[in-house]
Design an enzyme around this catalytic site. Structure first.
Site, mmCIF file in Angstrom:
data_model
loop_
_atom_site.group_PDB
_atom_site.id
_atom_site.type_symbol
_atom_site.label_atom_id
_atom_site.label_comp_id
_atom_site.label_asym_id
_atom_site.label_seq_id
_atom_site.Cartn_x
_atom_site.Cartn_y
_atom_site.Cartn_z
ATOM 1 N N HIS A 42 40.836 44.056 40.413
ATOM 2 C CA HIS A 42 39.780 43.051 40.234
ATOM 3 C C HIS A 42 39.424 42.395 41.576
ATOM 4 C CE1 HIS A 42 37.840 39.560 38.088
ATOM 5 N NE2 HIS A 42 38.175 38.982 39.228
ATOM 6 N N GLU A 43 40.441 41.904 42.245
ATOM 7 C CA GLU A 43 40.188 41.215 43.514
ATOM 8 C C GLU A 43 39.638 42.179 44.557
ATOM 9 O OE1 GLU A 43 40.044 38.159 43.473
ATOM 10 O OE2 GLU A 43 41.176 37.742 41.654
ATOM 11 N N HIS A 71 35.985 42.336 44.265
ATOM 12 C CA HIS A 71 35.303 41.266 45.015
ATOM 13 C C HIS A 71 35.205 41.654 46.488
ATOM 14 C CE1 HIS A 71 34.879 38.250 41.933
ATOM 15 N NE2 HIS A 71 36.175 38.142 41.704
HETATM 16 ZN ZN LIG Z 1 37.271 37.269 40.134
#
Ligand SMILES: [Zn+2]
Length: 747
Positions: A527-528, A531
Site C-alpha cells: 500500500h505505502e 503511494h
Molecule cells: Zn495510504
C-alpha cells in the site's frame, strides 16, 4: 501554490493522523497510521539558491546538494535550528508573496501564478526536516517546539490566504480573458489556487475576516492538543502481565512484550502497550478473557479518561469553531464546505455510498457473531460475545473454517523478499528499475534507512530516489506512511525528480535472521509503496498539480495491494524462510478464500467511524456533548453491541488532530470502490494483472497525471465509464444491490 500544501500538511505534521486501508481487510498487527500522501509530497521543491547568512538553522533552509539533483542533509540536522529556520522560511515566503501581490503590472499567469508556484522553496525544505523529527525521530523537546509553533504557522498561513491584494490578482486571472487561452493543466492550477483562497476566507471582509483568522489559530492549537493527549494516553497506559498470563500468545509477540517491559525497567514482566500494534494481536490470541477486557478498555478509552488528557471538551470546541468558520463563508455545514473540491463533491454522495454498504455489513456481523457464539457455547462458556472477544473468536472461526494459521503464513512473508516483489511489480507496471545507491552517497537520518535509485528500465533515465525506513524504534510514530522530500515539476525548465520515502514499524530481527511479517502487514507494505509510485511517476509541470484529492489519493495505493496475491509474486517471492519453497497452492487458496472473511467486523468498525464523522460535520454542533452524540448516533444506526468504532471520537485523530480526514474518513471506502472496480479491469484483461496496455493506461491516466485532471474524468479515461459499487460488494462477499443498477455508480 505551495502554501496550500504546506497548510494541509501542518495538521499531519503537528499531529498523528492516518492512512491505510481502513476497513478493507481484517486487521492483524498493522497499525494503519498516518501518511502524508498527496498533501506533503508537494512541499518539497528542490533546487534553489541558499541564503548566505550565518544564522542558526542554515542547514535546514539551504538547498539540497550532492547527487541526483540534490538530496536533503539528513545527516546534519540540528534541532536547535528548527525554530529559527522555520521563522526565516516563513519570513522569506511572505516576502515573496508580498512582491507578487504588490506588483503594479496587470495580473497574468506568468507574473502571478507562476511566481506563486515557485515561492516557498526554503520553507518547504524546513518542512522536510520537520517531518522527520515529527514522525521518524520525535522527542519531548521536539513536541514542545511543535506545540509552540503550531499557532504561528497557522497565523502565517492566514497572512497569505487573507492577503487581499494577492487574492484580487488571482481572482482577476481566474475570471479574466487570458484564462480561456491557457492550457487545461494551467487552468486547473489557476482554479485550484483561486479555490484555495476562496474556501479559506479570502472573500471575507472586516470583522468576519478577523474572526476567521482567529478561529484558524485556535483550531491549530486544539488539533495539536488533541493529538498530544492521545499520544500521552498511548504512552502513559501500559498493561503489565506475568509469565503465567501468556496463554495463547505467539512467541514473537511474547518476545516483543518482554523487550517492551525491559525497556520500561520491568524485567521479567511483559508489557502490553497501548497501541494498535500491541492491542490487536493481544486481543486476537490471548486466552485470558479478563485481560482482554482490560487491554480493550484501556485502548478504546484513549482521550476519554476524564483527566487532564481528556479530549471530549476539545472535540466540542473544534466542532463549534469549524461550524462557525464555514458559516462565515455561507455554508450550511462543515461537510458541505469540505467536500466541494473532493471527488464526491457533496456529503450526500458520500452518505449514499456508506448507506448502501452499511446494511450488508450489519447482516454479516450477525452471521459472524452467531458463528462465534456457537464456539463459546460448545466450549461451555457462559457468556455472550463481547467486543473484547471478537478478534479472539474470529481467529478461532478462521482456523476452523479456513484452517488458516496466521503464523504459518508468516513463514512465507520475508520482508526482504517482499521488497524485491514490490520492485518486480514496479518493473512490470511502471518499467522502473531499483538499485541501491552507492554506500554513503545519500545522507540518511538513521543507520537503518536505505536508499534506492529508480531508473527507467528501457532508457536508463533517472526517475527519482526511494528511501526506506523499515523498523520500529523509540521516537518513531506507529503505523506506516509515505512522505516526499521533493516532488516532480518543470518550473524554470528544470525537471525536478521526486524524492519519496516509505516508513514502517517492523520489528528488527536478530542479525542474519529474516524479518517475517503478517499478510496484513505485507499488504500495508505494498500500500505505502503504491503511494511512493504515485509520487515517483508524477509528470506534472506545476507543484500545485502534485496535490492530492483526499477521497482519491488512497485509491492508487490501495490498488497496488492487489499485486501481492498475483501468481508471479506468489511463485517467486513468497517463499519459505528456511526451505526456500514457494508458498503451497493450498495455503494461497486458503488466503484467497479467507479474504472475504471477517468483513462484517472490519466494514462495520470502519463505517461506524466514517458515518459518525459525517454526522459530526453535518449537524449543528451548538452545545454538543461528544460522548452522548457518539452513543446516540451509533444507537440510531443500529451499531451491534459486539463492535466498537474503529476510532472512537476521543482518539479519532484522522478528524480531530487536524483537518486532513475530517468529513473525509469516508474517503477510504470511496477509494475502495475505485480500487475494486479498477482491479476488475486488470482481471478482465488478456494479460491479467500484468497486461501491458491496461498498465500503461493506469500509469498515464491515474498515476502520472496526479491532480492535473479532475479525478472523475481521469477515472473515466481509464475505465471508459464511472466506477460501480458492484466490484466492492463482490470483493467483500456482500450481495450486489439491484444486480448492478445505475444508482450504485460512483462519480
Ligand atoms: Zn495510504
Amino acid at each position: 501554490m505551495r502554501i496550500k500544501l504546506i497548510v494541509s500538511s501542518l495538521a499531519l505534521m503537528t499531529a498523528l493522523s492516518a492512512c491505510g486501508k481502513e476497513g478493507a481487510e481484517p486487521k492483524g498487527a498493522a497499525d494503519q497510521g498516518a501518511e502524508m500522501a498527496g498533501d506533503s509530497v508537494d512541499l518539497f521543491a528542490g533546487i534553489a539558491v541558499a541564503d548566505a547568512s550565518n544564522d542558526q538553522g542554515d542547514t535546514l533552509l539551504s538547498a539540497y546538494d550532492g547527487p541526483y539533483g540534490g538530496v536533503p542533509h539528513f545527516d546534519e540536522m540540528d534541532i536547535a535550528g528548527v525554530k529559527p529556520a522555520l521563522e526565516a522560511g516563513m519570513e522569506k515566503n511572505l516576502a515573496e508573496i508580498d512582491a507578487i501581490a504588490n506588483s503594479e503590472t496587470a495580473p497574468t499567469f506568468a507574473n502571478t501564478i507562476l511566481p506563486l508556484e515557485k515561492a516557498g522553496d526554503e520553507l518547504g525544505r524546513v518542512f522536510t526536516y520537520w517531518g522527520i523529527w515529527s514522525s521518524n525521530m520525535s522527542s519531548p523537546e521536539f513536541r514542545e517546539i511543535q506545540q509552540e509553533m503550531a499557532p504561528k504557522l497557522s497565523e502565517f498561513f492566514s497572512k497569505i490566504t487573507q492577503n487581499e491584494k494577492l487574492f484580487a490578482r488571482v481572482k482577476a486571472i481566474y475570471e479574466g480573458d487570458e484564462y480561456k487561452s491557457l492550457r487545461s493543466d494551467q487552468q486547473r492550477v489557476v482554479w485550484l489556487t483561486y479555490d484555495q483562497f476562496a474556501s479559506n476566507g479570502a472573500t471575507l471582509e472586516g470583522e468576519a475576516k478577523e474572526r476567521y483568522a482567529e478561529i484558524n489559530q485556535r483550531l491549530a492549537e486544539l488539533h495539536t492538543t488533541f493529538a498530544n493527549n492521545v499520544l500521552a494516553d498511548e504512552e502513559g497506559y501500559v498493561t503489565y502481565i506475568s509469565g503465567e498470563q501468556l496463554g495463547g500468545l505467539p512467541e514473537s509477540f511474547v518476545k516483543a512484550a518482554g523487550a517492551a517491559a525491559s525497556e520500561r525497567e520491568r524485567d521479567g514482566e511483559y508489557a502490553i502497550t497501548n497501541t494498535r500494534s500491541s492491542m490487536d494481536p493481544f486481543l486476537t490470541y490471548s486466552n485470558e478473557r479478563n485481560l482482554r477486557e482490560t487491554v480493550w478498555r484501556t485502548y478504546y478509552s484513549r482521550g476519554d479518561n476524564g483527566d487532564d488528557k481528556d479530549n471530549n471538551a476539545i472535540i466540542a470546541e473544534i466542532l463549534q469553531l469549524r461550524d462557525e468558520r464555514v458559516g462565515l463563508l455561507g455554508h450550511d455545514n462543515y461537510a458541505e464546505w469540505r467536500l466541494q473540491n473532493r471527488m464526491a463533491k457533496e456529503p450526500q454522495q458520500a452518505l449514499d455510498l456508506m448507506e448502501a454498504v452499511w446494511p450488508a455489513a450489519l447482516a454479516r456481523v450477525e452471521e459472524e457473531v452467531a458463528e462465534m457464539q456457537a464456539i463459546v457455547d460448545a466450549d461451555g462458556g457462559e457468556f455472550k460475545i463481547a467486543p473484547w472477544d471478537y478478534r479472539y473468536y474470529m481467529e478461532k472461526v478462521r482456523q476452523a473454517k479456513y484452517d488458516l494459521n496466521s503464523d504459518e503464513v508468516k513463514q512465507y512473508l520475508q520482508l526482504g523478499k517482499l521488497r524485491q516483489a514490490m520492485f518486480f511489480v514496479a518493473g512490470e507496471l511502471f518499467n522502473y528499475d531499483f538499485a541501491p545507491v552507492p554506500e554513503g552517497s545519500v545522507p540518511v537520518w538513521h543507520e537503518d534507512v536505505g536508499v534506492w535509485e529508480v531508473t527507467d528500465k528501457t532508457t536508463g533515465e533517472h526517475v527519482g530516489l526511494w528511501y526506506l525506513d523499515p523498523f520500529a524504534r523509540a521516537g518513531k510514530r506507529s503505523g506506516a506512511w509515505m512522505t516526499g522530500y521533493r516532488s516532480h515539476d518543470t518550473l524554470d525548465g528544470i525537471k525536478k525528480t521526486p524524492l519519496v520515502s516509505n516508513n514502517s514499524n517492523f520489528i528488527k530481527g536478530a542479525p542474519g535472521e529474516p524479518v517475517l511479517i503478517s499478510w496484513d502487514d505485507a499488504e500495508t507494505y505494498f500500500h505505502e509503496f503504491g503511494h511512493a509510485l504515485h509520487g515517483l511517476s508524477s509528470n506534472v509541470d506545476y507543484p500545485t498539480l502534485n496535490g492530492g484529492v483526499r477521497d482519491y489519493t488512497e485509491f492508487q495505493s490501495q490498488l497496488l495491494e492487489r499485486w501481492l496475491s498475483t501468481d508471479k509474486v506468489i511463485d517467486n517471492y513468497l517463499v519459505h524462510f528456511e526451505t526456500g519453497e514457494p508458498i503451497p497452492d493450498e495455503l494461497v487458496a486458503k488466503i484467497k478464500a479467507a479474504s472475504t472473511f471477517n468483513q462484517g467486523f472490519s466494514t462495520t468498525e470502519y463505517l461506524a467511524s466514517a458515518l459518525v464523522d459525517m454526522r459530526y460535520h453535518t449537524v449543528d454542533p451548538e452545545g454538543i456533548d461528544p460522548d452522548a452524540f457518539e452513543r446516540a448516533t451509533l444507537a440510531e444506526l443500529g451499531m451491534p453491541d459486539e463492535i466498537v468504532m474503529r476510532h472512537r471520537s476521543p482518539h479519532f485523530g484522522h478528524i480531530f488532530s487536524g483537518e486532513g480526514y475530517s468529513a473525509g474518513y469516508y474517503g477510504y471506502m470511496w477509494a475502495d470502490v475505485l480500487t475494486s472496480d479498477a482491479a476488475e479491469a486488470f482481471a478482465e484483461a488478456p494479460g491479467g494483472f500484468y497486461d501491458k496496455d491496461v498498465a500503461k493506461s493506469l500509469v498515464d491516466n491515474l498515476f502520472a497525471i496526479r491532480n492535473a485532471v479532475d479525478p472523475a474524468d481521469a477515472y473515466r479515461a481509464f475505465r471508459g465509464r464511472d466506477a460501480k459499487i458492484d466490484a466492492l460488494m463482490r470483493d467483500r462477499g456482500f450481495p450486489v444491490p439491484g444486480g448492478g443498477a445505475d444508482d450504485t455508480t460512483v462519480e
